[in-house]
Design a protein around this motif. Sequence first.
Motif, PDB file in Angstrom:
ATOM      1  N   ASP A 219      32.076 -62.726  71.536  1.00  0.00           N
ATOM      2  CA  ASP A 219      32.893 -62.628  70.579  1.00  0.00           C
ATOM      3  C   ASP A 219      32.514 -62.015  69.611  1.00  0.00           C
ATOM      4  O   ASP A 219      34.324 -61.356  68.669  1.00  0.00           O
ATOM      5  N   LEU A 221      31.245 -58.652  66.816  1.00  0.00           N
ATOM      6  CA  LEU A 221      30.477 -57.903  66.804  1.00  0.00           C
ATOM      7  C   LEU A 221      28.728 -57.906  65.744  1.00  0.00           C
ATOM      8  O   LEU A 221      28.672 -58.726  65.610  1.00  0.00           O
ATOM      9  N   ARG A 257      27.867 -54.582  71.521  1.00  0.00           N
ATOM     10  CA  ARG A 257      29.285 -55.014  70.556  1.00  0.00           C
ATOM     11  C   ARG A 257      28.683 -54.313  69.623  1.00  0.00           C
ATOM     12  O   ARG A 257      28.865 -55.000  68.114  1.00  0.00           O
ATOM     13  N   SER A 258      27.598 -53.656  69.161  1.00  0.00           N
ATOM     14  CA  SER A 258      26.979 -53.183  68.016  1.00  0.00           C
ATOM     15  C   SER A 258      27.577 -52.001  67.457  1.00  0.00           C
ATOM     16  O   SER A 258      27.595 -50.761  67.927  1.00  0.00           O
ATOM     17  N   HIS A 358      36.335 -52.433  69.402  1.00  0.00           N
ATOM     18  CA  HIS A 358      36.480 -53.172  70.375  1.00  0.00           C
ATOM     19  C   HIS A 358      37.396 -54.513  70.129  1.00  0.00           C
ATOM     20  O   HIS A 358      38.388 -55.255  70.491  1.00  0.00           O
TER      21      HIS A 358
END
Length: 425
Positions: A219, A221, A257-258, A358
């Motif tokens: 969850d 980043l 998530r980067s 996100h």
Amino acid sequence: MIRAFRGELLSVARDPRGDAGAVRHEADGLLVVEDGIVVARGAYSDLAERFAGMAVEALPGLIVPGFVDSHVHYPQMDRIASHGEQLLDWLDRHIFPAEKAFADRAHADAVAEAFLGELLRNGTTSALVFPTVHAQSVDALFEAALARRMRIVSGKVLMDLGPEGLADTAETARGESEALIARWRGRGRLGYAVTPRFALTSSDAQLAVAGALVAEHPDVLMHTHLAENVRECEAVTDRFSCDYLDAYDRFGLVTARSVFAHGVHLTDRSCVRLEESGAGVAVCPSSNLFLGSGFFDFGQADRHGFRTGLGTDVGAGTSFSMLHTAGLAYQAALARGDRLDPFRALYLATAGSAALLHIGDRVGALEVGQEADFVVLDDAATPLLARRTAEASLAERLFALQILGDDRAIRRTYILGDCAWERGA
């Protein structure tokens, strides 16, 4: 609690290139909010009967989603407009000494309060924020954001090769990050980001820790810097003997998530990898110009199709205003022969940045089911703006706001349907 707002509504939920339906505009619209969530939106004439009898607040101005700043440094706000250096020397001379002061929790609290106030004054309601290496700098920011109900994502900076007073270790990086995730996960509208400063300030061991944290916490980043400055890029090549993005990739730091800030000097190889991984770039035109780093290549990004958003990057960035940042993005694109449409610039400053972080299902477009963070813009905030926008089309008004506008053009900022800042109040 249900509240209704009447006014001119504008949002861009998707990249509008080749998608005219991405731009949603109600010249006389109604926005209905229940317990902070948008429950209805549309033309007033279509919704008025459905909500007859409800008190409606008229909002003069152009109502847009709250801005989403995809890269900004809160500890650097007091060093904004620091003269004379490009990136690496600027860090040594101006920024690292300022960040050492965040060992004092009271100082961190004071700056966090001022920083979030500046965001709201500029219409920014969500942000991905760099703190410092000190765990308490994260606590200070999150506590202040929780009180304001803002959507803030942040995480302790990792830099075991940093200067004295700012260097942690691989072990403390893991322990303090794990503790912060446990302490803040699920609280309010906050999110966590594993935050290695950039490749040169972390040992291989610490970069491996960062990769492990990202893998173990699906969850969170990952937030860092990439290919900002020519000298920086050369130093990364010298150390890692590979492409800049590859240096992160070998430690598991290139994922969907980067979020990588800058990307001014990307190789095509990096662009291909960004697209296939789902990672994206926070474009920061103000700081890129201020530090002499160069201009982001929107054409290259579009050819490869990786995700982008906009960031102010204060304190190398010279303004908290996402309107001003969008205007500079237009100029940066034009310097490389690309034309950034004003609706696409609005998308990048709202839904585009939200998708990069996100959080696009929650904020960025003022659609039904999203959180009611929005801004009321005043396109007559200055005499010049008023002259330029009189009798102008919607596109011309929006473009004028991006080129001529700044914090003065923010009439009000709303968080979850409640006014959090009002000009002159």
